[in-house]
Design an enzyme around this catalytic site. Structure first.
Site, PDB file in Angstrom:
ATOM      1  N   HIS A 137       0.808  -1.219   0.000  1.00 19.87           N
ATOM      2  CA  HIS A 137       0.000   0.000   0.000  1.00 19.87           C
ATOM      3  C   HIS A 137       0.844   1.274   0.000  1.00 19.87           C
ATOM      4  O   HIS A 137       1.491   1.609   0.985  1.00 19.87           O
ATOM      5  CB  HIS A 137      -0.941  -0.024   1.217  1.00 19.87           C
TER       6      HIS A 137
ATOM      7  N   GLU B 129       2.961   0.696   3.287  1.00 19.59           N
ATOM      8  CA  GLU B 129       2.440  -0.269   4.263  1.00 19.59           C
ATOM      9  C   GLU B 129       2.503  -1.649   3.624  1.00 19.59           C
ATOM     10  O   GLU B 129       2.019  -1.819   2.493  1.00 19.59           O
ATOM     11  CB  GLU B 129       0.966   0.031   4.576  1.00 19.59           C
TER      12      GLU B 129
HETATM   13  N1  CAA Z   1       5.613  13.642  -8.395  1.00 20.92           N
HETATM   14  C1  CAA Z   1       6.848  14.082  -8.096  1.00 20.92           C
HETATM   15  N2  CAA Z   1       7.093  15.069  -7.221  1.00 20.92           N
HETATM   16  C2  CAA Z   1       6.035  15.688  -6.643  1.00 20.92           C
HETATM   17  C3  CAA Z   1       4.695  15.294  -6.914  1.00 20.92           C
HETATM   18  C4  CAA Z   1       4.513  14.218  -7.830  1.00 20.92           C
HETATM   19  N3  CAA Z   1       3.292  13.756  -8.103  1.00 20.92           N
HETATM   20  N4  CAA Z   1       3.866  16.062  -6.186  1.00 20.92           N
HETATM   21  C5  CAA Z   1       4.639  16.922  -5.469  1.00 20.92           C
HETATM   22  N5  CAA Z   1       5.939  16.689  -5.753  1.00 20.92           N
HETATM   23  C6  CAA Z   1       7.110  17.314  -5.136  1.00 20.92           C
HETATM   24  C7  CAA Z   1       7.320  18.729  -5.576  1.00 20.92           C
HETATM   25  O1  CAA Z   1       8.101  18.776  -6.743  1.00 20.92           O
HETATM   26  C8  CAA Z   1       8.079  19.323  -4.380  1.00 20.92           C
HETATM   27  O2  CAA Z   1       9.435  18.945  -4.458  1.00 20.92           O
HETATM   28  P1  CAA Z   1      10.620  19.807  -3.731  1.00 20.92           P
HETATM   29  O3  CAA Z   1      10.463  19.561  -2.251  1.00 20.92           O
HETATM   30  O4  CAA Z   1      11.856  19.244  -4.289  1.00 20.92           O
HETATM   31  O5  CAA Z   1      10.371  21.232  -4.098  1.00 20.92           O
HETATM   32  C9  CAA Z   1       7.474  18.603  -3.187  1.00 20.92           C
HETATM   33  O6  CAA Z   1       6.875  17.417  -3.726  1.00 20.92           O
HETATM   34  C10 CAA Z   1       6.425  19.441  -2.513  1.00 20.92           C
HETATM   35  O7  CAA Z   1       5.429  19.792  -3.482  1.00 20.92           O
HETATM   36  P2  CAA Z   1       4.835  21.268  -3.671  1.00 20.92           P
HETATM   37  O8  CAA Z   1       5.869  22.285  -3.349  1.00 20.92           O
HETATM   38  O9  CAA Z   1       4.165  21.329  -5.001  1.00 20.92           O
HETATM   39  O10 CAA Z   1       3.632  21.339  -2.656  1.00 20.92           O
HETATM   40  P3  CAA Z   1       3.586  21.177  -1.101  1.00 20.92           P
HETATM   41  O11 CAA Z   1       4.802  21.648  -0.404  1.00 20.92           O
HETATM   42  O12 CAA Z   1       2.279  21.780  -0.757  1.00 20.92           O
HETATM   43  O13 CAA Z   1       3.503  19.592  -0.862  1.00 20.92           O
HETATM   44  C11 CAA Z   1       2.375  17.522  -0.696  1.00 20.92           C
HETATM   45  C12 CAA Z   1       2.567  18.794  -1.521  1.00 20.92           C
HETATM   46  C13 CAA Z   1       3.664  16.710  -0.691  1.00 20.92           C
HETATM   47  C14 CAA Z   1       1.275  16.746  -1.404  1.00 20.92           C
HETATM   48  C15 CAA Z   1       2.002  17.932   0.789  1.00 20.92           C
HETATM   49  O14 CAA Z   1       0.949  18.852   0.790  1.00 20.92           O
HETATM   50  C16 CAA Z   1       1.614  16.748   1.640  1.00 20.92           C
HETATM   51  O15 CAA Z   1       2.457  16.027   2.137  1.00 20.92           O
HETATM   52  N6  CAA Z   1       0.287  16.542   1.819  1.00 20.92           N
HETATM   53  C17 CAA Z   1      -0.247  15.398   2.576  1.00 20.92           C
HETATM   54  C18 CAA Z   1      -0.259  14.186   1.703  1.00 20.92           C
HETATM   55  C19 CAA Z   1      -0.780  12.987   2.431  1.00 20.92           C
HETATM   56  O16 CAA Z   1      -1.153  13.019   3.597  1.00 20.92           O
HETATM   57  N7  CAA Z   1      -0.848  11.871   1.707  1.00 20.92           N
HETATM   58  C20 CAA Z   1      -1.379  10.656   2.228  1.00 20.92           C
HETATM   59  C21 CAA Z   1      -2.782  10.527   1.818  1.00 20.92           C
HETATM   60  S1  CAA Z   1      -3.485   9.062   2.480  1.00 20.92           S
HETATM   61  C22 CAA Z   1      -3.120   7.904   1.368  1.00 20.92           C
HETATM   62  O17 CAA Z   1      -2.554   8.108   0.335  1.00 20.92           O
HETATM   63  C23 CAA Z   1      -3.591   6.557   1.752  1.00 20.92           C
HETATM   64  C24 CAA Z   1      -4.892   6.143   1.187  1.00 20.92           C
HETATM   65  O18 CAA Z   1      -5.053   4.960   0.971  1.00 20.92           O
HETATM   66  C25 CAA Z   1      -6.005   7.060   0.974  1.00 20.92           C
END
Ligand code: CAA
Length: 291
Positions: free
Chosen positions: A140, A152
């Site tokens: 996961h 996970e």
């Molecule tokens: N591919 C590659 N790189 C990516 C990307 C992608 N799809 N999306 C974002 N990035 C990178 C960006 O390039 C950036 O890189 P640097 O640090 O080198 O600059 C970094 O990630 C941060 O992105 P942003 O600056 O655009 O935006 P941000 O600082 O707001 O971060 C985020 C975005 C990483 C999504 C952050 O908001 C975050 O961590 N959010 C929470 C996400 C979370 O909780 N996910 C889990 C969800 S639950 C799940 O997935 C389980 C389920 O089963 C439902």
């Protein structure tokens, strides 16, 4: 066991991210989807996400080009028969997943490990419907897959140690960290995360706070990178509701009842970012709260 070719079923939000990280780590990837349009969109997105990593000096251009060259796409599920490891990342519906495994089984090599990226469905039950429950595991990933550090790993009741250790080593080669979960509804991350999101929706439903104040509270008051309502939109409100239902049905505890407002949004087809409307409207330059 040596894993060199990985088959990924489903080219959506999770599937394309999984293909991205495997190809970048040197695995040959065969990405499958029933829709050739979805495959084309996935390749475009992987290219753009890898390009973002090149532009931020996270990877070299050569690494990007090599990763893109390692990804093959197909609409024929049976072409995944020659892979060493399969990760199913199709729609979160048990019947669809079971049907995919049934179609794949006659074409697999005896050593092929079968896994599912399911966020909540019982691994033991999915495994029991295959010819290899001992070689079946929950794998996961978190969204966005290229960024999130965690995977996970969920052992079904029949999963053998070789399969588990092989997948643990694979997670390591991806540069990610594994956490092991027993096979109970929604595993660990969603068991904790989804009730928090559901409670945030109750907080909105009962008028305790607005969308903005709830998200600001958790971002600035608990240092969460996204507020819970913004995160719900990011994950997809249909997915959030499906996971709450799995928790409610599987654990038979009313504390997991989905908030009626979440159900209402899903009924309206307001599913979050993917439909441009959820707790926020995404049609303009900046997201605008819908309540
Ligand atoms: N591919 C590659 N790189 C990516 C990307 C992608 N799809 N999306 C974002 N990035 C990178 C960006 O390039 C950036 O890189 P640097 O640090 O080198 O600059 C970094 O990630 C941060 O992105 P942003 O600056 O655009 O935006 P941000 O600082 O707001 O971060 C985020 C975005 C990483 C999504 C952050 O908001 C975050 O961590 N959010 C929470 C996400 C979370 O909780 N996910 C889990 C969800 S639950 C799940 O997935 C389980 C389920 O089963 C439902």
């Amino acid at each position: 066991m040596e894993i060199s070719t990985v088959g990924i079923v489903g080219a959506g939000q999770m599937g394309n991210g999984i293909a991205h990280v495997f190809a970048l780590s040197g695995y040959n990837v065969i990405l499958n989807d029933i829709s050739s349009d979805a495959l084309a969109a996935a390749i475009k997105l992987i290219d753009a996400n890898l390009e973002r990593q090149v532009s931020r000096d996270k990877i070299t251009r050569d690494a990007k080009n090599a990763a893109m060259a390692r990804i093959k796409t197909t609409t024929e599920l049976t072409e995944l028969g020659q892979t060493d490891l399969i990760i199913e990342a199709a729609t979160e519906r048990e019947e669809i997943k079971a049907q995919i495994f049934e179609t794949l089984l006659p074409h697999l090599q005896p050593h092929t490990i079968l896994t599912s990226n399911t966020s909540s469905i019982s691994i033991t039950r999915l495994a029991a419907r295959t010819d290899r429950p001992e070689k079946f595991l929950g794998f996961h990933f978190m969204n966005p897959v290229p960024v999130m550090q965690l995977v996970e790993l969920i052992r079904g009741i029949a999963t053998d140690d070789d399969t588990f250790q092989t997948c643990l080593a694979v997670v390591d080669t991806l540069g990610k960290t594994a956490a092991t979960s027993e096979d109970f509804p929604a595993f660990i991350v969603n068991r904790i995360l989804m009730p928090m999101i559901n409670e945030a929706i109750y907080t909105l439903y009962e008028g305790v706070g607005s969308v903005q104040s709830i998200d600001t509270s958790l971002k600035l008051g608990a240092n969460h990178p996204m507020g819970p309502l913004e995160l719900a939109d990011f994950i997809g409100l249909d997915t959030c509701l499906a996971i709450m239902n799995v928790l409610h049905d599987g654990l038979a505890d009313t504390k997991y009842r989905p908030c009626p407002l979440l159900t209402k949004y899903v009924e309206a087809g307001w599913l979050g970012r993917k439909t441009n409307r959820g707790f926020y409207d995404y049609t303009g330059e900046t997201p605008v709260p819908t309540r």
